[in-house]
Scaffold this motif. Sequence first.
Motif, PDB file in Angstrom:
ATOM      1  N   GLU A 145      15.431  53.479 -14.364  1.00  0.00           N
ATOM      2  CA  GLU A 145      16.415  52.319 -14.012  1.00  0.00           C
ATOM      3  C   GLU A 145      15.693  51.169 -13.222  1.00  0.00           C
ATOM      4  O   GLU A 145      15.925  50.056 -13.611  1.00  0.00           O
ATOM      5  CB  GLU A 145      17.448  53.108 -13.215  1.00  0.00           C
ATOM      6  N   LEU A 202      15.750  47.548 -14.782  1.00  0.00           N
ATOM      7  CA  LEU A 202      16.307  46.163 -14.000  1.00  0.00           C
ATOM      8  C   LEU A 202      15.076  45.290 -14.082  1.00  0.00           C
ATOM      9  O   LEU A 202      15.359  44.088 -14.083  1.00  0.00           O
ATOM     10  CB  LEU A 202      16.658  46.611 -12.667  1.00  0.00           C
ATOM     11  N   ARG A 220      20.970  47.127  -6.849  1.00  0.00           N
ATOM     12  CA  ARG A 220      20.487  46.511  -8.185  1.00  0.00           C
ATOM     13  C   ARG A 220      20.143  44.975  -8.216  1.00  0.00           C
ATOM     14  O   ARG A 220      20.323  44.206  -8.915  1.00  0.00           O
ATOM     15  CB  ARG A 220      21.773  46.637  -9.226  1.00  0.00           C
TER      16      ARG A 220
END
Length: 273
Positions: A182, A186, A265
């Motif tokens: 992940e 990103l 994030r």
Amino acid sequence: MREIVHRHLGKVVAGAAIAVAGTAVMVGITLPGTAGAGEQAGDTAGQTAARQQGAAGQGAGAVAPGVVEEAPEEGDKGVGDDPLTDDETERAAGLAASGQLRTAGENVAGDRGAQRLGVELAEPDGDGTDRADGPRRAEVTLYDYKTDTLVTRTVDLDTGKVERTVTEHGVQPPLSRAEYAEAAKLLIAHPLGAGMKADYKDATGKALTSPDQLLLNGAVYRATPGGQPAALGECGEHRCVRLFPKVRNGPWIDARSFVIDLSARQIARLDPR
């Protein structure tokens, strides 16, 4: 960012080759293609004698070649100190992720359910119980990205009950493969990932579009006072990672100057030092 680390690896390989050659000389081993004409003649005589001795030995009853047996099939349950079986691992993870962690927790991708980090055989209780005769327990660690909480649950595999739950904040164990993937996803999608994508294109001639194209490793990043941009100030309470990506069957890509905050994030560049 555009620096691909490979020169040092070349030196290491060259040094290993020299060491192997030197060892061969010390123990009297002749590497292929290096023997002189006189040595070849002597070797031929020795090999002929060895073949004759081998033939005589076979006539007297030679030892049969060894047979490699396949590993036995793994059962549903282990015994005593046996590592957890695949079935036990999946069952323990499912039992530990039940209840509020499943309905209200959040994983690294933002989906429902806490992120699974690891499942291990639990240590026996300190009451002197012999593990061979005692219950099989598993210790499951999960991370709830919704609350930035590390949850450790001990599950009795015989009864299916969660015996103990410990919740902690600011505790950051090693990252899982899903978290590395992940983080790379990103970074690939972020403007700051342009250099990494260009390095991959230089190394392979192809566009970098997915974490599956890389071998991924990394480390948890914790904020230090004044040591990073304000956007990374909560790393340590948040789950943050520095990636060490590598082209499959190719060179490393230097992405150390970037930190990916998986909880928020977002991505920021560390100040050069």
